[in-house]
Design a protein around this motif. Structure first.
Motif, PDB file in Angstrom:
ATOM      1  N   SER A 449       0.836  -1.206   0.000  1.00 36.21           N
ATOM      2  CA  SER A 449       0.000   0.000   0.000  1.00 36.21           C
ATOM      3  C   SER A 449       0.873   1.259   0.000  1.00 36.21           C
ATOM      4  O   SER A 449       0.437   2.321  -0.450  1.00 36.21           O
ATOM      5  CB  SER A 449      -0.909   0.001   1.230  1.00 36.21           C
ATOM      6  N   ASP A 454      -3.816  -0.889  -3.670  1.00 32.47           N
ATOM      7  CA  ASP A 454      -4.926  -1.082  -2.731  1.00 32.47           C
ATOM      8  C   ASP A 454      -4.927  -2.526  -2.248  1.00 32.47           C
ATOM      9  O   ASP A 454      -5.677  -3.372  -2.713  1.00 32.47           O
ATOM     10  CB  ASP A 454      -6.252  -0.738  -3.411  1.00 32.47           C
ATOM     11  N   THR A 455      -4.051  -2.830  -1.315  1.00 27.39           N
ATOM     12  CA  THR A 455      -3.933  -4.189  -0.798  1.00 27.39           C
ATOM     13  C   THR A 455      -3.281  -4.149   0.577  1.00 27.39           C
ATOM     14  O   THR A 455      -2.584  -3.188   0.921  1.00 27.39           O
ATOM     15  CB  THR A 455      -3.078  -5.070  -1.744  1.00 27.39           C
TER      16      THR A 455
END
Length: 514
Positions: A449, A454-455
């Motif tokens: 991130s 977006d993880t």
């Protein structure tokens, strides 16, 4: 045995790095197997891997796949390194880089990188000894000082022959202790089913979603990248290469790359000790109010074994620290002698002068390692091991890829090395560890991130730094070639990389400035 080793296969003189630092370059398959095994499977490994399993579960098993995939990865590369070193008389990986790329500056950078990465690794061998001493209730640092004084004395006298001979005892004890442990302790604890159930019950109560007896989507990528990065780094360490160069021919290395995974099997059993410690309800000893996870396995042995066999197990860990510490100090000393002292201080140094300098520097390295463990917070010194892996991995383009191709430009390799080190240390600096109340250098798992993804997944810092290193080296090489900037002269030729025992050697290259 360390002192007796000076008379083992004794040459007419020990006054050369070939004899003192590489054991005469004449070790066969069995000696090499024990030497390399004793070198890369250290006391810290035997203490820290199960301690990590105790604390985090399945993530601690990353050491098992990495010590399996490493051998096919380096099989062809290491025999090429042995051959070209045999022909030219190279003692260190930086010697090879100096000849391959014609750059004393690049060789100096590789040598300094190797020494910096090795120093904390030597200090970390003391972590295993300290964990045993704490478990025995011994206070003070005097046992470590005595152990390292003896280590320094027999290494000075016997060189690489000392750890090679002692490795037989060390590995025999380790195999004995682990085999007894995996048969005896589960029987006393009620079987493997109970052990895994106890582990799962503990991790179900921890707040960290990555902990558990199985991996999950948050830590699988980091697990794989940590295993791959550690595998690529392992045989870049100077002490690992020292064991390879001490072999007498290419076939010895081939046999060892095929046989060394036997240690990986034992390492898998060692990792399971962490789950056994959970089932046995072992409570780590606290130091300054902080639990010391490294004491978990010594405490498990103390709790489950009869007193006499606990002594055997503790001795195995202690000897397991002294063997790799000796090899590491020799490797670091050889780097200083060959690539700093001879290159920049005394170009006309004789074989005897080089051997003398290496002996003295090996003592200094040991003193520095002892100072690290006495003066630094042990938790910080453990973090240094993670930094060491990231650091040594940045020599891969010059050493590893350099053995396969001469395409890279020496200036681009220097730029790539600097970029990889800078980026890697920057990421490590920005990794916190809230559990230990650290804002920086809290581990080696970098959040993706932070890169705008977006993880919640993380990845091993060493891999990201290496990618930056290679990218700079490739782009820089293209620019240098387009600009027609002067490159170094390759002092090796194609046939050097396939030479074997008995093939003619050439006179070591003269150190002319480039």
């Amino acid at each position: 045995m360390g002192f007796v080793a000076a008379k083992w296969r004794r040459p007419t003189t020990m006054d050369s790095l070939d004899e003192w630092g590489l054991g005469g370059r004449n070790f066969g398959s069995w000696v090499t197997w024990f030497l390399i095994g004793g070198d890369i499977y250290t006391a810290y490994t035997f203490v820290a891997v199960p301690a990590l399993v105790f604390g985090a579960g399945a993530a601690g098993f990353y050491a098992v796949p990495y010590t399996i995939v490493v051998y096919p990865l380096v099989f062809l590369v290491l025999i090429r390194l042995w051959s070209v070193s045999h022909v030219h008389g190279f003692v260190t990986p930086a010697d090879f880089v100096r000849a391959r790329f014609g750059s004393p500056t690049l060789a100096l950078a590789v040598a300094i990188t190797g020494i910096v990465a090795t120093m904390p690794y030597i200090a970390l061998q003391l972590v295993g000894i300290e964990a045993v001493l704490k478990s025995m209730g011994v206070n003070g640092h005097w046992p470590i000082l005595i152990a390292f004084a003896i280590l320094a004395a027999y290494t000075y006298q016997s060189g690489l022959r000392a750890p090679a001979l002692i490795a037989f005892v060390k590995d025999g004890l380790i195999y004995l202790v682990i085999i007894v442990a995996v048969l005896y302790i589960p029987h006393k604890l009620g079987g493997w089913g109970h052990i895994f159930d106890a582990g799962q019950a503990k991790f179900a109560k921890t707040p960290d979603p990555g902990d558990g007896v199985l991996l999950n989507h948050n830590n699988q990528l980091n697990y794989a990248m940590l295993a791959l990065g550690s595998a690529m780094a392992l045989f870049l360490y100077p002490h690992s290469i020292t064991g390879i160069l001490a072999s007498k021919n290419r076939n010895v290395i081939k046999r060892n790359m095929a046989a060394l995974p036997a240690y990986s099997f034992v390492l898998g059993l060692i990792a399971l000790l962490g789950l056994m410690a959970i089932a046995a309800k072992v409570v780590p000893i606290s130091t300054d109010g902080k639990p010391d996870g490294n004491t978990v396995i010594p405490l498990l042995f103390d709790k489950m074994f009869p007193d006499w066999f606990t002594g055997v197990a503790f001795a195995a860990v202690g000897i397991g620290a002294l063997v790799p510490a000796a090899i590491m100090s020799i490797a670091a000393a050889n780097l200083f002698t060959r690539n700093i002292y001879k290159e920049f201080i005394n170009r006309d140094a004789t074989d005897k002068q080089q051997a003398t300098v290496s002996k003295l520097v090996s003592l200094v390295v040991k003193v520095g390692a002892v100072a690290c463990i006495l003066l630094l917070d042990p938790q910080f010194s453990i973090d240094l091991q993670l930094i060491g892996g990231v650091i040594i991995l940045q020599t891969l383009p010059a050493v590893g890829l350099g053995l396969m191709t001469r395409w890279f430009h020496r200036g681009a390799l220097i730029a790539g090395l600097v970029a990889g080190l800078a980026y890697g240390l920057y990421m490590l600096y920005n990794i916190p560890n809230p559990a230990k109340h650290k804002a920086h250098f809290g581990g080696s798992a970098y959040k993706l991130s932070e890169l705008g993804l977006d993880t919640k997944m993380t990845v091993y810092v060493g891999i990201l730094a290496l990618l930056a290193n290679v990218a700079v080296a490739v782009i820089g090489t293209v620019i240098c070639k387009v600009a027609k900037l002067a490159d170094g002269i390759d002092a090796t030729k194609a046939s050097d990389y396939t030479a074997d025992e008995g093939d003619p050697k050439v006179h070591p290259m003269e150190l002319s400035p480039q």
